[in-house]
Design an enzyme around this catalytic site. Structure first.
Site, mmCIF file in Angstrom:
data_model
loop_
_atom_site.group_PDB
_atom_site.id
_atom_site.type_symbol
_atom_site.label_atom_id
_atom_site.label_comp_id
_atom_site.label_asym_id
_atom_site.label_seq_id
_atom_site.Cartn_x
_atom_site.Cartn_y
_atom_site.Cartn_z
ATOM 1 N N LYS A 161 -2.172 -2.082 -4.093
ATOM 2 C CA LYS A 161 -2.865 -0.396 -3.450
ATOM 3 C C LYS A 161 -2.077 1.210 -3.596
ATOM 4 C CE LYS A 161 -6.097 1.619 -0.895
ATOM 5 N NZ LYS A 161 -6.189 2.193 0.711
ATOM 6 N N LYS A 218 0.883 -1.719 -0.027
ATOM 7 C CA LYS A 218 0.138 0.207 -0.110
ATOM 8 C C LYS A 218 0.758 0.748 0.172
ATOM 9 C CE LYS A 218 -3.246 3.003 2.598
ATOM 10 N NZ LYS A 218 -4.995 2.223 3.312
HETATM 11 C C1 PBG Z 1 -7.760 3.580 5.659
HETATM 12 C C2 PBG Z 1 -7.620 3.029 4.438
HETATM 13 C C3 PBG Z 1 -7.785 4.347 3.340
HETATM 14 C C4 PBG Z 1 -8.809 3.464 2.462
HETATM 15 C C5 PBG Z 1 -8.676 2.743 1.819
HETATM 16 N N1 PBG Z 1 -8.781 1.751 4.026
HETATM 17 C C6 PBG Z 1 -6.745 5.736 3.222
HETATM 18 C C7 PBG Z 1 -5.620 6.012 3.444
HETATM 19 O O1 PBG Z 1 -4.574 4.502 3.777
HETATM 20 O O2 PBG Z 1 -5.554 6.986 4.091
HETATM 21 C C8 PBG Z 1 -8.458 4.269 0.806
HETATM 22 C C9 PBG Z 1 -8.960 3.485 -0.311
HETATM 23 C C10 PBG Z 1 -9.597 4.446 -1.435
HETATM 24 O O3 PBG Z 1 -9.069 5.872 -1.444
HETATM 25 O O4 PBG Z 1 -10.470 4.814 -1.815
HETATM 26 N N2 PBG Z 1 -6.479 2.928 5.912
#
Ligand code: PBG
Length: 341
Positions: free
Chosen positions: A262, A207
């Site tokens: 992601k 991520k």
């Molecule tokens: C939270 C989380 C996030 C997303 C999914 N879980 C945001 C972040 O890490 O700030 C992002 C999903 C999206 O942008 O569609 N930890």
């Protein structure tokens, strides 16, 4: 097929690749990758107030649903053949705090939502819940903050408790999205000790600290909490590819059932490498910013919305993804129902 047979089986004019492209039936016969509703996971946002619904300006077409309406939305997913939903809570601001204790409250919004969805729909659809503290934190971070730094081990201890209340509520898949070190193994042990041996873990393994999460932070109401802060001390540097393989290797070793990359489209090289290297169930998240970009261009008439949706999702399959988390899941499943050729 060896490289030799690919390149030396014939040259023009014996070989004309357009021959197979000429007719729809022929294109369909040789299509290498396919997209179906079974590939899709639909992220949904939940708010307090059973029949409440709120639009999200930066994600046109996406809404936050009160629990009763959420249950109905999940019913639509089942009808369309979507195998799983990922639920995210927009926690009321007064429930947020620096210590994030609402995350481990068995009566919190997400736990009530999971119970309601499971009571209505049972095993006809999988329910995935994030494990991370950002929906509950007054500072917007995914972990606990000590002297300005998001601390790892203390956060992991809390994440284990968060996973347990969600499993207890009936969640099928725990999806740690926090990027703390060692959390997958710790959560696996906590789940097993409590008897939840069949609750899966889908690790947000690679991520990245991405600008494409902006609209999601609007949706769950964490954007204002995070302010000018960023998540670069725990999420990955977009410059790194090899490091993603190390993250994935660790999460698999710690017991992840599936892994996720992601954001999605800007990171298809990572999806490809992960699938090639490990061959484990691999998911990609077409995140909120990607959704917003496609919607914005389509709204202006600059892109054909339906075609762009399906092409973007098929690209994930070509890269090797087994499934895609996408806010287009409902739209795409409907398009796939009506599409032939
Ligand atoms: C939270 C989380 C996030 C997303 C999914 N879980 C945001 C972040 O890490 O700030 C992002 C999903 C999206 O942008 O569609 N930890």
């Amino acid at each position: 097929m060896s490289d030799d047979s690919l390149y030396f089986s014939g040259a023009f004019p014996n070989t004309r690749l357009r021959r197979m492209r000429r007719h729809g039936w022929s294109r369909r016969l040789v299509q290498e990758h396919h997209l179906s509703a079974s590939d899709l996971i639909w992220p949904l946002f939940v708010i307090e107030g059973g029949n409440n619904r709120e639009e999200i300006p930066s994600m046109p077409g996406v809404e936050r649903w009160g629990i009763e309406l959420l249950v109905a939305q999940v019913g639509k997913a089942i009808e369309l053949g979507i195998p799983a939903v990922a639920l995210f809570p927009a926690t009321p601001p007064e429930k947020k705090s620096a210590e994030c204790l609402e995350a481990i409250n068995p009566e919190n919004l997400i736990c009530r939502a999971v119970r309601a969805v499971k009571a209505a729909h049972g095993d006809r659809i999988g329910v995935i819940c994030d494990v991370a503290l950002d929906p509950y934190s007054s500072h917007g971070h995914d972990g606990l903050v000590r002297e300005g730094y998001v601390v790892n081990d203390e956060t992991v201890a809390l994440l284990c408790k968060q996973a347990l209340v969600q499993a207890e509520a009936g969640c099928d898949v725990i999806a740690p999205s926090d990027m703390m070190d060692g959390r997958v193994g710790a959560i696996r042990r906590a789940l097993d000790e409590a008897g939840y041996v069949d609750v899966q873990i889908m690790a947000y393994a690679a991520k990245y600290a991405s600008a494409f999460y902006g609209p999601f932070r609007d949706a769950v109401g964490s954007a204002a909490n995070l302010g000018a802060g960023d998540k670069r001390t725990y999420q990955m540097d977009p410059a790194n590819g090899d490091e993603a393989l190390r993250e994935v290797a660790l999460d698999i070793a710690e017991g992840a059932d599936s892994v996720m990359v992601k954001p999605g489209m800007p990171y298809l090289d990572i999806v490809y490498r992960v699938k090639q290297a490990f061959g484990v169930p691999t998911f990609a998240y077409q995140v909120s910013g990607e959704y917003a970009m496609l919607c914005a261009a389509a709204e202006r008439g600059w892109l054909d919305r339906d075609k762009a949706i399906l092409e973007s999702l098929l690209a994930f399959k070509r890269a090797g993804a087994d499934g895609i988390l996408t806010y287009f899941a409902h739209d795409a499943a409907r398009l796939l129902e009506s599409a032939v050729g």
